[in-house]
Design a protein around this motif. Structure first.
Motif, PDB file in Angstrom:
ATOM      1  N   ALA A 180       0.797  -1.151  -0.208  1.00  0.00           N
ATOM      2  CA  ALA A 180      -0.001   0.064  -0.084  1.00  0.00           C
ATOM      3  C   ALA A 180       1.072   1.308  -0.024  1.00  0.00           C
ATOM      4  CB  ALA A 180      -0.826  -0.087   1.188  1.00  0.00           C
ATOM      5  N   GLN A 181       1.910   1.120   0.738  1.00  0.00           N
ATOM      6  CA  GLN A 181       2.793   2.598   0.892  1.00  0.00           C
ATOM      7  C   GLN A 181       3.514   2.510  -0.539  1.00  0.00           C
ATOM      8  OE1 GLN A 181       3.263   4.257   3.396  1.00  0.00           O
ATOM      9  NE2 GLN A 181       4.746   5.549   2.729  1.00  0.00           N
ATOM     10  N   ARG A 182       3.773   1.613  -1.262  1.00  0.00           N
ATOM     11  CA  ARG A 182       4.400   1.601  -2.399  1.00  0.00           C
ATOM     12  C   ARG A 182       3.516   2.295  -3.409  1.00  0.00           C
ATOM     13  NH1 ARG A 182       6.986  -3.988  -3.583  1.00  0.00           N
ATOM     14  NH2 ARG A 182       8.022  -3.093  -5.551  1.00  0.00           N
ATOM     15  N   LEU A 183       2.169   1.894  -3.581  1.00  0.00           N
ATOM     16  CA  LEU A 183       1.206   2.253  -4.431  1.00  0.00           C
ATOM     17  C   LEU A 183       0.956   3.689  -4.160  1.00  0.00           C
ATOM     18  CD1 LEU A 183      -1.039  -0.571  -4.277  1.00  0.00           C
ATOM     19  CD2 LEU A 183       0.193   0.156  -6.343  1.00  0.00           C
ATOM     20  N   LEU A 184       0.708   4.195  -2.911  1.00  0.00           N
ATOM     21  CA  LEU A 184       0.591   5.480  -2.631  1.00  0.00           C
ATOM     22  C   LEU A 184       1.617   6.382  -3.093  1.00  0.00           C
ATOM     23  CD1 LEU A 184      -1.073   5.453   0.950  1.00  0.00           C
ATOM     24  CD2 LEU A 184      -2.078   5.950  -1.269  1.00  0.00           C
ATOM     25  N   GLU A 185       2.991   6.108  -2.979  1.00  0.00           N
ATOM     26  CA  GLU A 185       4.069   6.686  -3.615  1.00  0.00           C
ATOM     27  C   GLU A 185       3.702   7.018  -5.094  1.00  0.00           C
ATOM     28  OE1 GLU A 185       6.762   8.210  -2.313  1.00  0.00           O
ATOM     29  OE2 GLU A 185       5.964   7.814  -0.195  1.00  0.00           O
ATOM     30  N   ILE A 186       3.473   5.940  -5.641  1.00  0.00           N
ATOM     31  CA  ILE A 186       3.398   6.079  -7.252  1.00  0.00           C
ATOM     32  C   ILE A 186       2.338   7.086  -7.612  1.00  0.00           C
ATOM     33  CG2 ILE A 186       1.742   4.127  -7.919  1.00  0.00           C
ATOM     34  CD1 ILE A 186       5.163   5.106  -9.492  1.00  0.00           C
TER      35      ILE A 186
ATOM     36  N   THR B  20      -6.454  -0.677   3.404  1.00  0.00           N
ATOM     37  CA  THR B  20      -4.954  -0.287   4.086  1.00  0.00           C
ATOM     38  C   THR B  20      -4.687   0.941   3.240  1.00  0.00           C
ATOM     39  OG1 THR B  20      -4.660  -2.858   4.426  1.00  0.00           O
ATOM     40  CG2 THR B  20      -2.878  -1.331   4.148  1.00  0.00           C
ATOM     41  N   LEU B  21      -5.057   0.925   1.947  1.00  0.00           N
ATOM     42  CA  LEU B  21      -4.744   2.153   1.330  1.00  0.00           C
ATOM     43  C   LEU B  21      -5.462   3.511   1.848  1.00  0.00           C
ATOM     44  CD1 LEU B  21      -4.852   0.896  -2.446  1.00  0.00           C
ATOM     45  CD2 LEU B  21      -3.004   1.954  -1.620  1.00  0.00           C
TER      46      LEU B  21
ATOM     47  N   GLY C 132      -3.103   8.599   7.159  1.00  0.00           N
ATOM     48  CA  GLY C 132      -1.757   8.785   8.084  1.00  0.00           C
ATOM     49  C   GLY C 132      -0.994   9.742   7.309  1.00  0.00           C
ATOM     50  N   ARG C 133      -1.151  10.072   5.968  1.00  0.00           N
ATOM     51  CA  ARG C 133      -0.531  11.030   5.455  1.00  0.00           C
ATOM     52  C   ARG C 133      -1.328  12.471   5.238  1.00  0.00           C
ATOM     53  NH1 ARG C 133       2.623   9.285   0.216  1.00  0.00           N
ATOM     54  NH2 ARG C 133       3.518   7.243   0.749  1.00  0.00           N
ATOM     55  N   GLY C 134      -2.274  12.285   6.092  1.00  0.00           N
ATOM     56  CA  GLY C 134      -3.015  13.717   6.247  1.00  0.00           C
ATOM     57  C   GLY C 134      -4.058  13.927   4.825  1.00  0.00           C
ATOM     58  N   TRP C 135      -4.139  12.812   4.064  1.00  0.00           N
ATOM     59  CA  TRP C 135      -5.050  13.015   2.943  1.00  0.00           C
ATOM     60  C   TRP C 135      -6.584  12.358   3.619  1.00  0.00           C
ATOM     61  CZ3 TRP C 135      -2.289   9.705  -1.374  1.00  0.00           C
ATOM     62  CH2 TRP C 135      -0.970  10.259  -1.321  1.00  0.00           C
ATOM     63  N   PRO C 136      -7.558  13.139   3.566  1.00  0.00           N
ATOM     64  CA  PRO C 136      -8.931  12.490   3.754  1.00  0.00           C
ATOM     65  C   PRO C 136      -9.126  11.476   2.640  1.00  0.00           C
ATOM     66  CG  PRO C 136      -9.056  14.885   3.734  1.00  0.00           C
ATOM     67  CD  PRO C 136      -7.758  14.572   3.451  1.00  0.00           C
ATOM     68  N   ALA C 137      -9.578  10.328   2.972  1.00  0.00           N
ATOM     69  CA  ALA C 137      -9.778   9.072   2.103  1.00  0.00           C
ATOM     70  C   ALA C 137     -10.922   8.454   2.475  1.00  0.00           C
ATOM     71  CB  ALA C 137      -8.420   8.473   1.881  1.00  0.00           C
TER      72      ALA C 137
END
Length: 284
Positions: free
Chosen positions: A15-21, A51-52, A58-63
């Motif tokens: 999930a972390q890798r996907l959010l980075e991309i 998880t995403l 956690g990054r501060g993005w409302p999701a």
């Protein structure tokens, strides 16, 4: 076999890798970024979607996550549809058993969610095989920066007319001899393309094959049986149920890799064996 802790760690890393991309695209959009997540039954797409969303927050993005399953028509609506169009449409799952208007309206209104005007996210209760009452739908009060739309047929294109001619299993042979049901489903899938066009990007979890998907789905049904949910299925019922999905699931296995922005190949234990991204997205 991977332990639960190791599986959770691997999922968090994925999930972390996907959010980075997708980070630059998400942050650049003035409206909610709509990320499609497609995967056949039991592949873990709902868990990855949650998880995403958790990591995005956690990054501060409302999701928010929105499941295609939560747009299913309830039992009564499907019974009316079955009486009008074809008896097989009483069973949820295939295109034509979703409320597309509800899904579009939910996506339309999420961008304007506020404390004064919250947006309710529909929820479907698979144990009772019907939609939960709106009073039990979660309320969104902040416009999301990221929406993950997940489902088993997200992004799948319609089949050609020629592909519909021959039945592919006993259900189609015995209960859809004239092909009327599968043509209705294919027409409904054509209507769903407007929903797919809203996607900013598509992630595909690629199962190894159809028999593996059937095994995964059986594993997912077991907790419903243990809870003695009213509409939990025994083995024979589940085999018949899965035949409703077989045609489009096999079609998805062949058609979605070419349509994916990120393709994640899984083995029979749901472990990631390879990840491919479109060149425009860079490398994971």
């Amino acid at each position: 076999m991977m332990s639960k802790r190791d599986a959770s760690t691997a999922l968090d890393a994925l999930a972390q890798r996907l959010l980075e991309i997708f980070s630059n695209q998400v942050l650049a959009e003035p409206r909610p970024y709509l990320l499609g997540l497609s995967g056949l039954q039991g592949c873990g797409k709902s868990t990855l979607a949650r998880t995403l969303v958790r990591q995005a927050r956690g990054r501060g993005w409302p999701a928010q996550t929105l499941s295609l399953d939560d747009g299913y028509l309830g039992r009564r609506a499907r019974a009316r549809l079955a009486a009008r169009a074809h008896p097989l449409l009483a069973t949820r799952g295939v295109p034509g058993t979703h409320d597309l208007r509800l899904l579009h309206e939910t996506l339309d209104t999420l961008a304007d969610a506020s404390a004064a005007h919250p947006v309710a996210l529909p929820r479907f209760d698979k144990g009772h095989d019907t939609r939960k009452p709106p009073s039990r739908w979660p309320q969104v009060r902040v416009p999301p920066r990221l929406i993950v739309l997940e489902g088993w047929c997200v992004g799948v294109p319609p089949q050609s007319e020629a592909a519909l001619h021959a039945p592919i299993n006993a259900l189609e042979r015995d209960e859809d001899a004239d092909g009327r049901w599968r043509r209705h489903v294919n027409d409904a899938l054509t209507d769903m393309q407007d929903l797919w066009k809203r996607l900013d990007a598509l992630i595909v979890l690629q199962a190894p094959d159809w028999p593996t998907v059937c095994r995964w789905r059986a594993e997912a049904e077991r907790p419903l049986r243990e809870r003695e949910a009213p509409h939990a299925m025994d083995d024979a019922q589940l085999r018949r149920f899965m035949q409703h999905y077989e045609r489009l699931s096999r079609h998805a296995l062949h058609s979605l890799p070419a349509r994916a922005d990120v393709l994640i190949r899984l083995d029979a234990a749901r472990r990631v064996t390879a990840i491919r991204t479109r060149p425009s997205l860079g490398m994971l």
